[in-house]
Design a protein around this motif. Sequence first.
Motif, PDB file in Angstrom:
ATOM      1  N   THR A 145       5.974  17.872  -8.273  1.00 49.69           N
ATOM      2  CA  THR A 145       6.143  17.675  -7.179  1.00 49.69           C
ATOM      3  C   THR A 145       5.325  18.069  -6.252  1.00 49.69           C
ATOM      4  O   THR A 145       4.833  16.645  -5.202  1.00 49.69           O
ATOM      5  CB  THR A 145       7.718  18.413  -5.916  1.00 49.69           C
ATOM      6  OG1 THR A 145       8.820  18.801  -7.315  1.00 49.69           O
ATOM      7  CG2 THR A 145       8.091  18.296  -4.983  1.00 49.69           C
ATOM      8  N   ASP A 146       4.181  18.771  -6.601  1.00 44.14           N
ATOM      9  CA  ASP A 146       3.288  18.654  -5.981  1.00 44.14           C
ATOM     10  C   ASP A 146       2.169  17.405  -5.966  1.00 44.14           C
ATOM     11  O   ASP A 146       1.356  17.179  -5.214  1.00 44.14           O
ATOM     12  CB  ASP A 146       2.106  20.229  -6.436  1.00 44.14           C
ATOM     13  CG  ASP A 146       0.970  20.095  -5.580  1.00 44.14           C
ATOM     14  OD1 ASP A 146       0.748  20.699  -4.834  1.00 44.14           O
ATOM     15  OD2 ASP A 146       0.543  21.468  -6.049  1.00 44.14           O
ATOM     16  N   GLU A 147       2.511  17.396  -7.367  1.00 46.21           N
ATOM     17  CA  GLU A 147       1.284  15.870  -7.085  1.00 46.21           C
ATOM     18  C   GLU A 147       2.102  15.124  -6.195  1.00 46.21           C
ATOM     19  O   GLU A 147       0.787  13.795  -6.160  1.00 46.21           O
ATOM     20  CB  GLU A 147       1.310  15.692  -8.918  1.00 46.21           C
ATOM     21  CG  GLU A 147       0.324  16.977  -9.742  1.00 46.21           C
ATOM     22  CD  GLU A 147       1.243  15.958 -11.201  1.00 46.21           C
ATOM     23  OE1 GLU A 147       1.074  15.205 -11.780  1.00 46.21           O
ATOM     24  OE2 GLU A 147       0.131  16.954 -12.720  1.00 46.21           O
ATOM     25  N   CYS A 167       0.588  -1.364   0.092  1.00 43.94           N
ATOM     26  CA  CYS A 167       0.264  -0.005   0.371  1.00 43.94           C
ATOM     27  C   CYS A 167       0.740   1.400   0.035  1.00 43.94           C
ATOM     28  O   CYS A 167      -0.114   2.328  -0.401  1.00 43.94           O
ATOM     29  CB  CYS A 167      -1.045  -0.112   1.586  1.00 43.94           C
ATOM     30  SG  CYS A 167      -2.359  -1.153   0.897  1.00 43.94           S
ATOM     31  N   TRP A 168       2.032   1.189  -0.093  1.00 45.29           N
ATOM     32  CA  TRP A 168       2.978   2.308   0.354  1.00 45.29           C
ATOM     33  C   TRP A 168       4.352   2.770  -0.188  1.00 45.29           C
ATOM     34  O   TRP A 168       5.087   2.903  -0.224  1.00 45.29           O
ATOM     35  CB  TRP A 168       2.978   3.029   2.114  1.00 45.29           C
ATOM     36  CG  TRP A 168       3.600   1.842   3.034  1.00 45.29           C
ATOM     37  CD1 TRP A 168       2.289   1.031   3.733  1.00 45.29           C
ATOM     38  CD2 TRP A 168       5.036   1.385   3.492  1.00 45.29           C
ATOM     39  NE1 TRP A 168       2.752  -0.100   4.394  1.00 45.29           N
ATOM     40  CE2 TRP A 168       4.904   0.269   3.679  1.00 45.29           C
ATOM     41  CE3 TRP A 168       6.448   1.150   2.286  1.00 45.29           C
ATOM     42  CZ2 TRP A 168       5.305  -0.715   4.463  1.00 45.29           C
ATOM     43  CZ3 TRP A 168       7.427   0.939   2.901  1.00 45.29           C
ATOM     44  CH2 TRP A 168       6.802  -0.248   4.314  1.00 45.29           C
ATOM     45  N   GLN A 169       4.961   1.379  -1.119  1.00 41.98           N
ATOM     46  CA  GLN A 169       6.307   0.932  -1.064  1.00 41.98           C
ATOM     47  C   GLN A 169       6.844   2.405  -2.186  1.00 41.98           C
ATOM     48  O   GLN A 169       7.583   2.864  -2.412  1.00 41.98           O
ATOM     49  CB  GLN A 169       6.469  -0.403  -1.416  1.00 41.98           C
ATOM     50  CG  GLN A 169       6.859  -0.936  -0.328  1.00 41.98           C
ATOM     51  CD  GLN A 169       7.012  -2.653  -1.360  1.00 41.98           C
ATOM     52  OE1 GLN A 169       6.430  -3.383  -2.144  1.00 41.98           O
ATOM     53  NE2 GLN A 169       8.429  -3.003  -0.270  1.00 41.98           N
ATOM     54  N   ASP A 170       5.194   2.115  -3.145  1.00 38.08           N
ATOM     55  CA  ASP A 170       5.618   2.928  -4.695  1.00 38.08           C
ATOM     56  C   ASP A 170       5.802   4.599  -3.271  1.00 38.08           C
ATOM     57  O   ASP A 170       6.113   5.746  -4.300  1.00 38.08           O
ATOM     58  CB  ASP A 170       4.703   3.229  -5.675  1.00 38.08           C
ATOM     59  CG  ASP A 170       3.022   3.474  -4.840  1.00 38.08           C
ATOM     60  OD1 ASP A 170       2.663   3.070  -3.714  1.00 38.08           O
ATOM     61  OD2 ASP A 170       2.411   4.137  -5.031  1.00 38.08           O
ATOM     62  N   LEU A 171       5.749   5.409  -2.613  1.00 37.71           N
ATOM     63  CA  LEU A 171       5.933   6.068  -1.882  1.00 37.71           C
ATOM     64  C   LEU A 171       7.076   7.155  -1.537  1.00 37.71           C
ATOM     65  O   LEU A 171       6.944   7.890  -1.173  1.00 37.71           O
ATOM     66  CB  LEU A 171       4.488   6.868  -0.939  1.00 37.71           C
ATOM     67  CG  LEU A 171       3.081   6.776  -1.519  1.00 37.71           C
ATOM     68  CD1 LEU A 171       1.759   6.551  -0.760  1.00 37.71           C
ATOM     69  CD2 LEU A 171       2.894   7.920  -3.190  1.00 37.71           C
ATOM     70  N   GLN A 172       8.085   5.284  -0.893  1.00 35.73           N
ATOM     71  CA  GLN A 172       8.971   5.711  -0.376  1.00 35.73           C
ATOM     72  C   GLN A 172       9.844   6.671  -1.095  1.00 35.73           C
ATOM     73  O   GLN A 172      10.639   7.641   0.129  1.00 35.73           O
ATOM     74  CB  GLN A 172       9.638   4.478  -0.272  1.00 35.73           C
ATOM     75  CG  GLN A 172       9.407   3.468   1.071  1.00 35.73           C
ATOM     76  CD  GLN A 172       9.285   4.092   2.196  1.00 35.73           C
ATOM     77  OE1 GLN A 172       8.405   4.534   2.868  1.00 35.73           O
ATOM     78  NE2 GLN A 172      10.487   3.461   2.776  1.00 35.73           N
ATOM     79  N   PRO A 173       9.990   7.240  -2.150  1.00 31.36           N
ATOM     80  CA  PRO A 173      11.193   7.842  -2.857  1.00 31.36           C
ATOM     81  C   PRO A 173       9.869   9.252  -2.486  1.00 31.36           C
ATOM     82  O   PRO A 173      11.410  10.292  -2.868  1.00 31.36           O
ATOM     83  CB  PRO A 173      11.100   7.592  -4.381  1.00 31.36           C
ATOM     84  CG  PRO A 173      10.658   5.993  -4.159  1.00 31.36           C
ATOM     85  CD  PRO A 173       9.476   6.131  -3.113  1.00 31.36           C
ATOM     86  N   VAL A 174       9.087   9.486  -2.429  1.00 35.68           N
ATOM     87  CA  VAL A 174       8.561  10.880  -2.345  1.00 35.68           C
ATOM     88  C   VAL A 174       9.642  12.250  -2.116  1.00 35.68           C
ATOM     89  O   VAL A 174       9.578  12.716  -2.306  1.00 35.68           O
ATOM     90  CB  VAL A 174       6.853  10.480  -2.340  1.00 35.68           C
ATOM     91  CG1 VAL A 174       6.281  12.047  -2.203  1.00 35.68           C
ATOM     92  CG2 VAL A 174       6.462  10.469  -3.282  1.00 35.68           C
ATOM     93  N   ASP A 203      -3.038  11.505  -0.034  1.00 34.69           N
ATOM     94  CA  ASP A 203      -4.411  11.417  -0.632  1.00 34.69           C
ATOM     95  C   ASP A 203      -5.023   9.432  -0.177  1.00 34.69           C
ATOM     96  O   ASP A 203      -5.510   9.254  -0.158  1.00 34.69           O
ATOM     97  CB  ASP A 203      -4.606  11.383  -2.349  1.00 34.69           C
ATOM     98  CG  ASP A 203      -5.653  11.430  -2.737  1.00 34.69           C
ATOM     99  OD1 ASP A 203      -7.011  11.318  -2.547  1.00 34.69           O
ATOM    100  OD2 ASP A 203      -5.685  10.452  -3.715  1.00 34.69           O
ATOM    101  N   ARG A 204      -3.760   9.043  -0.263  1.00 33.29           N
ATOM    102  CA  ARG A 204      -3.532   7.951  -0.483  1.00 33.29           C
ATOM    103  C   ARG A 204      -3.786   6.906   1.149  1.00 33.29           C
ATOM    104  O   ARG A 204      -4.732   5.916   1.343  1.00 33.29           O
ATOM    105  CB  ARG A 204      -2.145   7.300  -1.047  1.00 33.29           C
ATOM    106  CG  ARG A 204      -1.951   5.997  -0.489  1.00 33.29           C
ATOM    107  CD  ARG A 204      -2.716   4.979  -1.618  1.00 33.29           C
ATOM    108  NE  ARG A 204      -1.967   5.528  -2.870  1.00 33.29           N
ATOM    109  CZ  ARG A 204      -0.667   4.803  -3.318  1.00 33.29           C
ATOM    110  NH1 ARG A 204       0.504   3.857  -2.535  1.00 33.29           N
ATOM    111  NH2 ARG A 204       0.238   5.622  -4.191  1.00 33.29           N
ATOM    112  N   LEU A 205      -3.099   8.385   1.980  1.00 36.23           N
ATOM    113  CA  LEU A 205      -3.369   7.701   3.391  1.00 36.23           C
ATOM    114  C   LEU A 205      -5.117   8.048   4.006  1.00 36.23           C
ATOM    115  O   LEU A 205      -5.544   7.152   4.631  1.00 36.23           O
ATOM    116  CB  LEU A 205      -2.991   8.889   4.441  1.00 36.23           C
ATOM    117  CG  LEU A 205      -3.009   8.126   5.817  1.00 36.23           C
ATOM    118  CD1 LEU A 205      -3.020   6.998   7.029  1.00 36.23           C
ATOM    119  CD2 LEU A 205      -2.536   9.446   6.444  1.00 36.23           C
TER     120      LEU A 205
END
Length: 436
Positions: free
Chosen positions: A329-331, A278-285, A338-340
Motif C-alpha cells: 500500500t505504501d508503494e 498519464c494517470w489511468q493506471d493510478l485510478q484504483p489506488v 511520485d508520478r505527479l
Amino acid sequence: MALIALPLVLAVAAAPASFAGGGTRRWWGRGESQRADAQAAKDAAAAAFYELDSAQRELRITLETITAADGSPAARRAAEDFGALGQRIDQASHDYITAVDSHDLDRDDLDASAAARARTDLARAKGELDRVKGELDRFAQGLGPLLEQAEHQLARLAPAVERARQALLAATGALDAVRAQGLRADDLAGRLAALGPELTKLNQGAGRHGVHETLRRADEVLRKAEAVRSEAERLPERAAEMDRRLVSLRTRAQALTTRAAGVEPVLSELRRRFSAACWQDLQPVPDQAARAVAQAEEKLKEARAARKEQRWPDATALLGTVRALLNTTDEAVSAAGDRLRRLNEVSFDPSKETERTRFAIRDAQRLAMDGRSTPDPRHARPLDDSVARLERAVAGLEGRHPDYWHFLTENEAVRQTVARVVGEIREERATGGGGR
C-alpha cells in the motif's frame, strides 16, 4: 610247618632282587621314559590349549568392543572373520580333547608303544593348537586400527551422555524461569517432554542400544535440548519485541490511512493537467489502499489475540502479513505523488530527460568504438535502435495532449538497454573476448 614256610618267605624276600636285575629291569626303564615323554607332551598340549582358550576369550571381548562401537563394513567383516577363525579353533580344541581322552597315561599296564602313540598324538594336537594360535595372534594384530577407533568412541560415550543430561537440565531450568514470568511456553514444554523417552534410552546405556546409536542419540538430545533452552531464554525478549512491533505496525497503518486520503487530490490534479494515459493506471489506488489498510488492521487484531494467548508462531506469521500489506500500500500511495512530481518536471522541461538519455547513448557508443575501426554489430545494432527509439519518444511530445508518462518510461527503457550493452562490452574485454 616251620620248615616248609621258610623257603616261601625267602622266595618272597628274594623277589625284588629278581626284578631289579637282568632284562626285566631294562624293559621297565624304557617304559617309564616313554610314559614321561607322553606326559610331557600332554602337559605341553594342555598349556597350548589353555593359552589358545585365553587368547580367544580376550579377542572375543575385543571384537565385542569393536562391533558395539563401530558399525562399518570393516568391523562387520572382522566379526565374520573371527567367526570363521573360531570354527578352526573349535576343531583344534576338539582334536586335542580327543587325543587326551584316547590315552590313559596313568594306566599301570601302559606299554612303551602305547605311550609313544600317546606322545605322537598329543604332540600333533599341540602343533595344531599352536598353528591356530598363530592365526589368532595375526588376526588380533590386524584389529589395531579398528580397536583404536572403537576405544575412541567409547571414550566419547560417557562425556556425550553427561552433556546431554546437563543440557536437558539447563533447558528445564530455563523453561521454569520463563514460566515464572507468566509465559506459558507450551510449545517449548511439549518439545522438552518429547525428549523424555530419549533420556530413558540414554540411561539404559550402550550395552542395550549400542555405542554408535547411543552417541547419536546423545548428540540429538543435546542439540534439541540446547535449542529449547536458547528459545526459552529469548522468549521474554521475543515477547517484548512482538509488543513493540504491534505498536509500530498499528502506528504505521494509521499514518498510511492519512496518506491514502491524500491520493485523491493528487489524482484530481493529474486528471486536470495531463492526458489520461498519464494517470489511468493510478485510478484504483485509493480504493485499493483503503481495502489493504482495513485488511492490515484486521490482521493486527488477530495478531494481538495470538500474542495474548502466547501463540508465538501464529502471531509472527500474522505480523508478517500485516507488514507485506502495508509495504504494498505504501508503494502504491507513494507512486501517485511520485508520478505527479515527475510529470511536473518533464512537462516543464523535457530536454533534461532527453539529454540524460542521449549522454548515456553517446558514452556507450564511444566505449563500443574504443580500440576498433568499426563497432561490433552485436553492440552497434541495439545502440542504433536506442537512438531511433529516443527520437520517436521525443516526437511523441508534439501535439496538444502529449503523453509525458510514455516519454518518461521510454527514456528509462532506452537507458536500461544502453546499460546492458555497456555491461556486455566490459565483460567481454575483461575476459579477453572483445576481438577487433
